[in-house]
Design a protein around this motif. Structure first.
Motif, mmCIF file in Angstrom:
data_model
loop_
_atom_site.group_PDB
_atom_site.id
_atom_site.type_symbol
_atom_site.label_atom_id
_atom_site.label_comp_id
_atom_site.label_asym_id
_atom_site.label_seq_id
_atom_site.Cartn_x
_atom_site.Cartn_y
_atom_site.Cartn_z
ATOM 1 N N PHE A 1 0.849 -1.185 0.000
ATOM 2 C CA PHE A 1 0.000 0.000 0.000
ATOM 3 C C PHE A 1 0.892 1.245 0.000
ATOM 4 N N THR A 2 0.587 2.240 -0.868
ATOM 5 C CA THR A 2 1.269 3.523 -0.871
ATOM 6 C C THR A 2 0.297 4.588 -0.389
ATOM 7 N N VAL A 3 0.661 5.328 0.675
ATOM 8 C CA VAL A 3 -0.220 6.301 1.330
ATOM 9 C C VAL A 3 -0.192 7.618 0.559
ATOM 10 N N LEU A 4 -1.377 8.228 0.306
ATOM 11 C CA LEU A 4 -1.487 9.492 -0.400
ATOM 12 C C LEU A 4 -1.819 10.662 0.524
ATOM 13 N N GLN A 5 -2.260 10.391 1.781
ATOM 14 C CA GLN A 5 -2.603 11.451 2.727
ATOM 15 C C GLN A 5 -1.984 11.114 4.090
ATOM 16 N N ALA A 6 -1.314 12.096 4.704
ATOM 17 C CA ALA A 6 -0.702 11.876 6.013
ATOM 18 C C ALA A 6 -1.765 11.843 7.098
ATOM 19 N N GLY A 7 -1.545 11.052 8.156
ATOM 20 C CA GLY A 7 -2.475 10.993 9.276
ATOM 21 C C GLY A 7 -2.353 9.688 10.034
ATOM 22 N N VAL A 8 -3.381 9.419 10.886
ATOM 23 C CA VAL A 8 -3.407 8.222 11.730
ATOM 24 C C VAL A 8 -4.206 7.125 11.022
ATOM 25 N N TYR A 9 -3.643 5.900 10.959
ATOM 26 C CA TYR A 9 -4.268 4.767 10.271
ATOM 27 C C TYR A 9 -4.302 3.549 11.193
ATOM 28 N N ARG A 10 -5.352 2.703 11.037
ATOM 29 C CA ARG A 10 -5.395 1.391 11.678
ATOM 30 C C ARG A 10 -4.915 0.357 10.654
ATOM 31 N N VAL A 11 -3.859 -0.402 10.997
ATOM 32 C CA VAL A 11 -3.282 -1.427 10.114
ATOM 33 C C VAL A 11 -3.527 -2.802 10.752
ATOM 34 N N SER A 12 -4.084 -3.763 9.972
ATOM 35 C CA SER A 12 -4.335 -5.107 10.500
ATOM 36 C C SER A 12 -4.176 -6.126 9.382
ATOM 37 N N TYR A 13 -3.920 -7.412 9.773
ATOM 38 C CA TYR A 13 -3.821 -8.464 8.773
ATOM 39 C C TYR A 13 -4.200 -9.807 9.392
ATOM 40 N N VAL A 14 -4.515 -10.788 8.498
ATOM 41 C CA VAL A 14 -4.787 -12.177 8.884
ATOM 42 C C VAL A 14 -4.086 -13.071 7.875
ATOM 43 N N LEU A 15 -3.300 -14.053 8.369
ATOM 44 C CA LEU A 15 -2.652 -15.039 7.499
ATOM 45 C C LEU A 15 -2.875 -16.435 8.077
ATOM 46 N N ASN A 16 -3.118 -17.425 7.212
ATOM 47 C CA ASN A 16 -3.325 -18.809 7.633
ATOM 48 C C ASN A 16 -2.254 -19.676 6.984
ATOM 49 N N ALA A 17 -1.320 -20.204 7.807
ATOM 50 C CA ALA A 17 -0.219 -21.022 7.308
ATOM 51 C C ALA A 17 -0.474 -22.491 7.641
ATOM 52 N N GLN A 18 -0.108 -23.417 6.730
ATOM 53 C CA GLN A 18 -0.345 -24.851 6.919
ATOM 54 C C GLN A 18 0.953 -25.614 6.647
ATOM 55 N N GLN A 19 1.291 -26.573 7.552
ATOM 56 C CA GLN A 19 2.477 -27.413 7.377
ATOM 57 C C GLN A 19 2.091 -28.593 6.500
ATOM 58 N N THR A 20 2.741 -28.732 5.322
ATOM 59 C CA THR A 20 2.392 -29.792 4.374
ATOM 60 C C THR A 20 3.348 -30.980 4.434
ATOM 61 N N GLY A 21 4.475 -30.851 5.092
ATOM 62 C CA GLY A 21 5.423 -31.960 5.158
ATOM 63 C C GLY A 21 6.694 -31.525 5.850
ATOM 64 N N GLY A 22 7.569 -32.491 6.147
ATOM 65 C CA GLY A 22 8.817 -32.148 6.807
ATOM 66 C C GLY A 22 8.647 -31.987 8.307
ATOM 67 N N PRO A 23 9.646 -31.408 8.991
ATOM 68 C CA PRO A 23 9.613 -31.302 10.459
ATOM 69 C C PRO A 23 8.650 -30.205 10.900
ATOM 70 N N ASN A 24 8.380 -30.180 12.211
ATOM 71 C CA ASN A 24 7.590 -29.082 12.760
ATOM 72 C C ASN A 24 8.284 -27.765 12.452
ATOM 73 N N ALA A 25 7.472 -26.700 12.240
ATOM 74 C CA ALA A 25 8.043 -25.419 11.825
ATOM 75 C C ALA A 25 7.372 -24.290 12.584
#
Length: 466
Positions: free
Chosen positions: A346-370
């Motif tokens: 994201f590129t901001v066009l106006q200065a000020g106060v913003y709320r930033v949040s995210y959600v990510l879902n990761a899944q282990q498909t093989g190999g050791p615990n990570a």
């Protein structure tokens, strides 16, 4: 699967409101109220994503579901036993006492009912006032700005179909009548009554649709452009020349000096010369006319209150140990006043106060615990309040969630990244889940100022004095 005993301790039940724009008027009161509690799993404080089902009853045990309401299914993130959520059963409180039934599990299939229903306290019941007779209408207030449309809630689960009733048994066949005397044939016995068909089982009810999110506030308009400058005043006419000064009259002669001793009389004073005439001053030139005012410049067109949300629905692999990758998110993008780049930055066009949040879902498909790590960078600098991590075993998923409030300047670039400590491509960001980055303006500067209008023409010069 071994099931842990789950229990929740009620922290509070409160009415809530929410506002996205701190400079806007406050929104109307909703029918939602907040529920907070503490969850124990097997005698320890639980942490992780749990599935909750909340149902409203008219009795502390037994009883019936309150008319007009449906169970609310919600996945909730629990941290060190603590959780909070908003519940909205609609405008149904009328002064009667109701109880909240809670079921918890890691999925819908293994939910357990908690030991006791929780009574609804006085604060949510205060919504009864919304159903009371209306008082005298006050004057209509100014219309508040319309906000952005909130996301649509999850669709409720479809109820199971009831089983079909069994078919009734066939009645027995009547006995054959006895043979009569030679000649007439004996009458045939009557046929037995057929058994009744069993009733068909009732069809299960369909789950309710999730409620629509609240409408956000409209951004503030850009400032009006500056007024063009006033034309300059014409020059002042020149001053006329001064007249010549008259000549000075001649001085009279002194009297003769008297003899020594007595002082001689003073001679008469000479007549003072007549002053010369003063020259006539030249007339002042007339003031030049004022130039016409320049046209007003056009009004500025700054963007509305900035908001952006980017989602991704495709899987992608993490390529190696302790290597962070940009999360490609622009599969579905909503943006206003913010530029979304090809990697989801994201590129901001106006200065000020913003709320930033995210959600990510990761899944282990093989190999050791990570361990999977996520973070947000602003101009390449890691934001400490937007870092999360979690462990995954083979075949397991982990949700990474973070939120913070930042002050951002014009041109700042916000990027979401993810990485893992797995030695190879064994960890996947699951595209079937809701992976997203969101940026919401809370208090920002106005839009850019419009261009300055042209300068008015210069007034004509005033004529010179005589």
């Amino acid at each position: 699967m071994q099931r842990k005993q789950l229990c929740a301790v009620v922290a509070s039940l409160l009415l809530t409101t929410a506002a996205m724009d701190l400079s806007a008027l406050p929104p109307a009161q909703t029918t939602a109220f907040s529920y907070q509690g503490q969850l124990n799993a097997g005698g320890t404080l639980a942490s992780g994503l749990y599935q909750f089902t909340f149902t409203l009853y008219n009795a502390p045990s037994g009883g019936a579901v309150v008319a007009g309401t449906l169970p609310i299914h919600q996945p909730i993130q629990v941290i060190n036993g603590l959780f909070t959520t908003d519940l909205d059963f609609g405008q149904i409180f009328n002064g009667a006492q109701y109880w909240l039934d809670i079921q918890v599990g890691t999925t819908l299939a293994n939910e357990e009912t908690l030991v006791a229903r929780q009574p609804i306290n006085v604060v949510p019941v205060a919504q009864w006032a919304l159903n009371s007779p209306a008082g005298t209408a006050g004057p209509t207030g100014a219309t508040g700005p319309a906000g952005a449309t909130g996301p649509t809630g999850n669709t409720g689960l479809t109820g199971a179909t009831g089983s079909t009733g069994g078919v009734g048994a066939t009645g027995a066949t009547g006995a054959t009548g006895t043979s009569g005397a030679n000649g007439a044939t004996g009458a045939t016995g009557t046929t037995g009554v057929s058994g009744a068909t069993g009733a068909t089982g009732a069809t299960g009810s369909t789950g309710a649709n999730g409620g629509t999110g609240a409408t956000g506030a409209t951004g503030v308009p850009g400032a009006t452009g500056a007024t063009g400058a006033t034309g300059s005043v014409g020059p002042t006419g020149s001053t006329g020349s001064a007249g010549a000064t008259g000549s000075t009259g001649a001085t009279g002669s002194n009297g003769a000096t008297g003899p020594s001793g007595a002082t001689g009389s003073t001679g008469p004073q000479g007549v003072t010369g007549t002053p010369g005439d003063q020259g006539i001053a030249g007339a002042t030139g007339a003031t030049g006319t004022t130039g016409a005012t320049g046209a007003t410049g056009p009004t500025g067109t700054g963007p509305n209150l900035p908001v952006a949300a980017a989602h991704n629905s495709a899987n992608f692999l993490l390529i190696g140990s302790n290597i962070y990758q940009d999360v490609p998110l622009p599969t579905t993008t909503i943006a206003s006043g913010i530029v979304v780049g090809p990697t989801g930055a994201f590129t901001v066009l106006q200065a000020g106060v913003y709320r930033v949040s995210y959600v990510l879902n990761a899944q282990q498909t093989g190999g050791p615990n990570a361990r999977v790590m996520s973070r947000v960078l602003v101009n390449g600098v890691i934001q400490a309040g937007l870092v999360d991590s979690g462990a995954t075993a083979t075949g397991q998923s982990n949700a990474l969630i973070a939120e913070d409030v930042l002050f951002l300047n014009v041109g700042d670039v916000v990027q979401l990244q993810v990485g893992s400590n797995a030695p190879g491509p064994f960890v996947t960001v699951d595209g079937s889940a809701s992976n997203s980055l969101m940026l919401i303006g809370l208090n920002v500067t106005a839009g850019p100022t419009g261009p300055t209008g042209p300068t008015g023409p210069t007034g004509p010069a005033a004529p010179s004095g005589p």
